[in-house]
Enzyme design. Structure first.
Site, PDB file in Angstrom:
ATOM      1  N   ALA A  78      66.912  33.255  29.947  1.00  0.00           N
ATOM      2  CA  ALA A  78      66.301  33.565  28.651  1.00  0.00           C
ATOM      3  C   ALA A  78      67.104  32.938  27.528  1.00  0.00           C
ATOM      4  CB  ALA A  78      66.227  35.079  28.450  1.00  0.00           C
ATOM      5  N   VAL A  79      66.375  32.571  26.481  1.00  0.00           N
ATOM      6  CA  VAL A  79      66.968  32.033  25.258  1.00  0.00           C
ATOM      7  C   VAL A  79      66.324  32.771  24.095  1.00  0.00           C
ATOM      8  CG1 VAL A  79      67.208  29.960  23.802  1.00  0.00           C
ATOM      9  CG2 VAL A  79      67.381  29.764  26.296  1.00  0.00           C
ATOM     10  N   GLU A 137      61.007  32.852  40.688  1.00  0.00           N
ATOM     11  CA  GLU A 137      59.621  33.288  40.588  1.00  0.00           C
ATOM     12  C   GLU A 137      59.309  33.519  39.126  1.00  0.00           C
ATOM     13  OE1 GLU A 137      57.617  35.909  43.629  1.00  0.00           O
ATOM     14  OE2 GLU A 137      57.777  37.288  41.931  1.00  0.00           O
ATOM     15  N   TYR A 185      61.593  23.722  34.910  1.00  0.00           N
ATOM     16  CA  TYR A 185      61.934  23.831  36.323  1.00  0.00           C
ATOM     17  C   TYR A 185      61.570  22.562  37.091  1.00  0.00           C
ATOM     18  CZ  TYR A 185      62.418  28.733  35.041  1.00  0.00           C
ATOM     19  OH  TYR A 185      62.795  29.908  34.425  1.00  0.00           O
TER      20      TYR A 185
END
Length: 161
Positions: free
Chosen positions: A83-84, A116, A127
């Site tokens: 997360a950012v 996932e 990704y």
């Protein structure tokens, strides 16, 4: 976080349970409650207390702005969460975090990395840059606004050591 630290370099470092407050601050802003993807304080503390858990913290100007949590079992690693802070997304911090996760995994003799995510997650582009490809799908795993259902997609990449 805002632009208070704009232009300052991003530092990536190993984290631990003492970083839980910073992790939760980023998590609560980065994951909308809509899909139930974010963890609560207890879930995060429990995961970070596990010996196999790995935490990376991204900070700018000494303020945490992102994190990645993964766990290793033998030659496999699972990226559990990345997360950012929303106000600085799109500036390459997620890329740096994922790059560091994979570098550390290689150093730890990991061969396979899994993750996932929700099917409509824009992070899919990130990704794929690192060689992740879809290997599975859980139908209607997430519930979104207006009870709309979203699949969970499982990805895998193979690391060359």
């Amino acid at each position: 976080m805002g632009d208070d630290h704009a232009g300052e370099p991003v530092e990536i470092r190993a984290g631990d349970l003492s970083d839980l407050t910073a992790v939760m601050t980023v998590m609560e802003s980065a994951f909308p409650k809509t899909y139930g993807e974010g963890w609560n304080h207890h879930q995060c503390r429990s995961m970070l207390a596990m010996p196999s858990a790995k935490l990376l913290i991204a900070s700018q100007g000494g303020v945490a702005c992102g994190f990645a949590i993964s766990r290793q079992a033998a030659d496999e690693e699972e990226l559990l969460m990345i997360a950012v802070s929303p106000d600085i997304q799109g500036k390459g911090i997620g890329y740096l975090l994922l790059e560091h996760v994979l570098q550390k995994a290689r150093a730890d003799n990991v061969v396979f990395v899994f993750l996932e995510m929700r099917a409509d997650n824009p992070a899919e582009k990130l990704y794929k840059k690192f060689g992740f490809h879809q290997i599975g799908r859980r139908k209607a795993y997430y519930t979104g606004p207006d009870m709309e259902k979203f699949d969970a997609i499982t990805y895998k990449t193979v690391l060359t050591i």
